[in-house]
Write an enzyme that holds these catalytic residues in place. Structure first.
Site, mmCIF file in Angstrom:
data_model
loop_
_atom_site.group_PDB
_atom_site.id
_atom_site.type_symbol
_atom_site.label_atom_id
_atom_site.label_comp_id
_atom_site.label_asym_id
_atom_site.label_seq_id
_atom_site.Cartn_x
_atom_site.Cartn_y
_atom_site.Cartn_z
ATOM 1 N N PRO A 274 0.827 -1.207 0.000
ATOM 2 C CA PRO A 274 0.000 0.000 0.000
ATOM 3 C C PRO A 274 0.867 1.264 0.000
ATOM 4 C CG PRO A 274 0.127 -0.877 2.221
ATOM 5 C CD PRO A 274 0.866 -1.852 1.331
ATOM 6 N N GLY A 275 0.485 2.229 -0.802
ATOM 7 C CA GLY A 275 1.156 3.525 -0.784
ATOM 8 C C GLY A 275 0.157 4.581 -0.345
ATOM 9 N N ARG A 276 -0.650 4.997 -1.303
ATOM 10 C CA ARG A 276 -1.652 6.040 -1.069
ATOM 11 C C ARG A 276 -2.488 5.813 0.191
ATOM 12 N NH1 ARG A 276 -3.776 8.758 -5.442
ATOM 13 N NH2 ARG A 276 -3.072 7.004 -6.703
ATOM 14 N N TYR A 316 -3.883 14.221 -13.692
ATOM 15 C CA TYR A 316 -4.998 13.262 -13.777
ATOM 16 C C TYR A 316 -6.357 13.934 -13.686
ATOM 17 C CZ TYR A 316 -1.305 10.316 -11.576
ATOM 18 O OH TYR A 316 -0.154 9.683 -11.229
ATOM 19 N N CYS A 342 3.123 29.218 -15.401
ATOM 20 C CA CYS A 342 2.654 29.681 -16.708
ATOM 21 C C CYS A 342 2.195 28.512 -17.573
ATOM 22 C CB CYS A 342 3.765 30.464 -17.390
ATOM 23 S SG CYS A 342 4.155 31.922 -16.430
ATOM 24 N N GLU A 343 1.080 27.923 -17.188
ATOM 25 C CA GLU A 343 0.439 26.836 -17.925
ATOM 26 C C GLU A 343 -1.044 26.942 -17.605
ATOM 27 O OE1 GLU A 343 1.809 24.297 -19.724
ATOM 28 O OE2 GLU A 343 3.915 24.632 -19.232
#
Ligand code: PLP
Length: 415
Positions: A274-276, A316, A342-343
């Site tokens: 498990p990570g998240r 995402y 700046c995007e």
């Protein structure tokens, strides 16, 4: 315990007001709760008592030394995807003998480092990697413990960028090829077949994809047994989702219980990655409102955190709850919450109703996983500071980068 809670309209991390953290440590700053991290790990492990198991925290979700150290103290193993992550685990006091090494591109040097450190297992993702591990192990006079990461071809029903268990993904070996690959592995002198591994994706909020994948893996384990190849551990990967807004992922007890039920009567160790699920809701990103900018069709709240600090919305289209951290007398308004980069893709949240003025602080919630770990210096922005709250104490676990840090490795050409 709730790690982050409002008291009289003020948001607290454990016993510390976030406003105090913002004033003392400036922004943007990642704020983690020790209690939340500890609780996530202990709750995940609680359901596994009585079965031989190892919970390997997926380092890429949050590789902070302090957080790895905390998990190591709680008995965690680690799932790594690079030699850099192995070095971090060791620097943080983690036990290499509890490390599994995943990833499709392991270099000679990374394989060597993992063998020297004595990791628990390589999760092998291709035939050519298997042959390379054999070569390196032979050269070092070592035995390499391996699992094959099989691709069970189940749909994890998650975002395509974080789905990894379908046939057209780059990860793992095709299910149909697995038996032949295991036979090859078993024949190699410096390879020891230990386990079977799968990992089907991330932010999975239903139980069924995990169980479908495990059914396929168990079918393979049985087929291997009839060919005289015995499997000592099954690694079910990570991917358990968290609640960002209204998702209802299976809780840890339900998930681990369902997995253990399928393993009933089998003498295999079970590994989880498990990570998240262990860190996502144990952290938030604290940011300051620099400007409120009314537009013709939208109002913008321009904050001092950006896509370089928290990439998930831009990458995402991920949702993170955003709240003010203190009460306000302003009128509520709907804002696009955006950063200074700046995007046009540099946003943190769309259409958020907030009651804020310039200079106020916002919390971007559920940012403990894939937040700081994906941060960059785009636009020559120093990366955020990280603090870990423990009761009434605030520990700086990563100092804010300075601008000078950003170009200290660079050189201009000679005159
Ligand atoms: C990223 C990853 C994980 C962790 O995934 P989460 O969704 O964060 O639990 C586990 N195993 C492997 C092989 C990974 O690549």
């Amino acid at each position: 315990m709730t790690a982050f809670s409002f008291q009289d309209g003020n948001l607290y991390a454990e016993h510390v007001a976030l406003r105090d953290i913002a004033q003392r440590h400036d922004t943007p700053t990642y704020v983690y709760s020790r209690a939340a991290l500890t609780q996530a790990f202990t709750q995940f492990s609680a359901g596994l008592q009585g079965h031989d198991h190892l919970v390997c925290f997926a380092v890429k979700a949050n590789p902070s030394l302090a957080i790895l150290n905390l998990f190591a103290r709680l008995g965690a193993g680690f799932d790594i995807v690079s030699g850099g992550e192995l070095a971090r685990v060791i620097a943080a006091g983690g036990d290499p003998a509890k490390v599994v090494f995943s990833g499709v591109g392991k270099s000679h040097r990374e394989i060597e480092a993992a063998l020297e450190a004595g990791i628990f297992c390589f999760n092998v993702e291709s035939i050519n990697e298997l042959e390379r591990i054999q070569q390196v192990a032979a050269r070092l006079g070592k035995q390499a413990p391996v699992s094959l990461r099989v691709n069970p071809n189940v749909d994890a029903k998650t975002h395509p960028y974080i789905s990894t268990g379908l046939k057209n993904n780059k990860f793992g070996v095709a299910f149909e090829d697995a038996l032949a690959l295991y036979q090859r592995a078993a024949a190699l002198p410096n390879i020891e077949v230990h386990g079977v591994d799968c990992h089907i994706g991330s932010q999975i909020t239903e139980l069924s994809p995990f169980l479908d994948a495990l059914d396929r893996v168990l079918g393979l384990v049985d087929a291997l047994a009839t060919h005289g190849i015995s499997i000592q551990h099954i690694d079910v990967g990570g991917g358990v989702g968290i609640t960002y807004s209204d998702e209802t992922p299976p809780d840890f007890a339900v998930y681990t219980q369902a997995i253990l039920q399928k393993l009933a009567g089998r003498a295999v160790k079970v590994l989880f990655e498990p990570g998240r699920a262990l860190v996502g809701n144990a952290g938030l990103l604290l940011t300051k409102v620099e400007y409120l900018k009314p537009g013709e069709t939208k109002n913008f709240a321009i904050v001092d955190a950006a896509m370089n600090d928290l990439m998930r919305p831009a990458l995402y289209d991920a949702y993170h709850r955003i709240t003010a951290i203190a009460p306000s007398n302003e009128a509520p308004q709907v804002y696009e919450v955006v950063g200074p980069v700046c995007e046009s893709g540099d946003f943190l949240g769309h259409d958020r109703t907030l009651t804020i003025a310039e200079g106020d602080y916002l919390a971007i919630h559920s940012a403990g996983a894939y937040g700081m770990s994906m941060a960059s210096n785009y636009n020559t922005r120093p990366r955020a500071a990280e603090v870990l709250v423990d009761g009434e104490q605030v520990h700086v676990i990563r100092a804010r980068e300075t601008t000078a840090d950003l170009f200290k490795l660079e050189r201009v050409l000679p005159a």
